[in-house]
Design a protein around this motif. Structure first.
Motif, PDB file in Angstrom:
ATOM      1  N   THR A  82      34.456  45.451  44.248  1.00 39.12           N
ATOM      2  CA  THR A  82      34.148  45.579  42.820  1.00 39.12           C
ATOM      3  C   THR A  82      35.378  45.326  41.951  1.00 39.12           C
ATOM      4  O   THR A  82      35.269  44.709  40.896  1.00 39.12           O
ATOM      5  CB  THR A  82      33.518  46.950  42.486  1.00 39.12           C
ATOM      6  N   ASP A  83      36.550  45.780  42.402  1.00 43.08           N
ATOM      7  CA  ASP A  83      37.780  45.521  41.641  1.00 43.08           C
ATOM      8  C   ASP A  83      38.084  44.025  41.560  1.00 43.08           C
ATOM      9  O   ASP A  83      38.516  43.525  40.521  1.00 43.08           O
ATOM     10  CB  ASP A  83      38.979  46.245  42.267  1.00 43.08           C
ATOM     11  N   ALA A  84      37.854  43.321  42.655  1.00 36.87           N
ATOM     12  CA  ALA A  84      38.169  41.891  42.700  1.00 36.87           C
ATOM     13  C   ALA A  84      37.272  41.061  41.786  1.00 36.87           C
ATOM     14  O   ALA A  84      37.702  40.047  41.245  1.00 36.87           O
ATOM     15  CB  ALA A  84      38.070  41.381  44.136  1.00 36.87           C
ATOM     16  N   ILE A  85      36.029  41.503  41.606  1.00 39.62           N
ATOM     17  CA  ILE A  85      35.110  40.675  40.814  1.00 39.62           C
ATOM     18  C   ILE A  85      34.957  41.133  39.366  1.00 39.62           C
ATOM     19  O   ILE A  85      34.372  40.414  38.557  1.00 39.62           O
ATOM     20  CB  ILE A  85      33.717  40.576  41.475  1.00 39.62           C
ATOM     21  N   ALA A  86      35.497  42.284  39.002  1.00 40.59           N
ATOM     22  CA  ALA A  86      35.281  42.827  37.657  1.00 40.59           C
ATOM     23  C   ALA A  86      35.755  41.888  36.554  1.00 40.59           C
ATOM     24  O   ALA A  86      34.997  41.572  35.625  1.00 40.59           O
ATOM     25  CB  ALA A  86      35.956  44.189  37.518  1.00 40.59           C
ATOM     26  N   ARG A  87      36.989  41.437  36.626  1.00 39.77           N
ATOM     27  CA  ARG A  87      37.529  40.606  35.534  1.00 39.77           C
ATOM     28  C   ARG A  87      36.802  39.267  35.394  1.00 39.77           C
ATOM     29  O   ARG A  87      36.354  38.933  34.305  1.00 39.77           O
ATOM     30  CB  ARG A  87      39.034  40.401  35.739  1.00 39.77           C
ATOM     31  N   PRO A  88      36.654  38.476  36.480  1.00 38.59           N
ATOM     32  CA  PRO A  88      35.956  37.203  36.291  1.00 38.59           C
ATOM     33  C   PRO A  88      34.495  37.386  35.875  1.00 38.59           C
ATOM     34  O   PRO A  88      33.980  36.605  35.073  1.00 38.59           O
ATOM     35  CB  PRO A  88      36.057  36.508  37.654  1.00 38.59           C
ATOM     36  N   TYR A  89      33.849  38.433  36.359  1.00 39.06           N
ATOM     37  CA  TYR A  89      32.458  38.693  35.971  1.00 39.06           C
ATOM     38  C   TYR A  89      32.385  38.980  34.474  1.00 39.06           C
ATOM     39  O   TYR A  89      31.561  38.413  33.758  1.00 39.06           O
ATOM     40  CB  TYR A  89      31.883  39.867  36.762  1.00 39.06           C
TER      41      TYR A  89
END
Length: 107
Positions: free
Chosen positions: A94-101
């Motif tokens: 979830t941390d890895a995808i939060a910003r681009p999402y």
């Protein structure tokens, strides 16, 4: 049953897709899947989640170069963004995808 064509169509018609590769004999897969699915849907509601049983469709796993389970592939706008296999935490994903999402949803 899923086919490579239906998965490719999903990847190209949805901006955010998670592919979850597992098998019936994988206890870790079954423990992780509901928790990860819940975290994704709670935090990133426009994600489409597809589960792939590699024992039923080994050709799909081969196409995506998945050789270990569980494996999670995250796609944004049809392009692979993140690949995690075996040892992963829900927070890591979830941390890895939060910003681009969030950038994708805001634009």
């Amino acid at each position: 049953m899923q086919t490579l064509d239906t998965l490719n169509q999903t990847l190209h018609t949805h901006d955010a897709v998670m592919l979850y590769f597992s098998a019936p004999t994988c206890n870790v897969c079954h423990a992780l899947k509901p928790k990860l699915t819940e975290a994704i849907m709670d935090n990133f509601p426009s994600f489409v989640i597809e589960s792939i049983d590699i024992s039923e469709t080994p050709e799909i796993a081969s196409h995506f170069s998945v050789f270990a389970i569980p494996t999670v592939l995250i796609f944004f706008q049809g392009r692979e963004f993140l690949r995690k296999s075996r040892h992963m935490s829900i927070g890591e994903v979830t941390d890895a995808i939060a910003r681009p999402y969030n950038l994708m949803v805001e634009s």
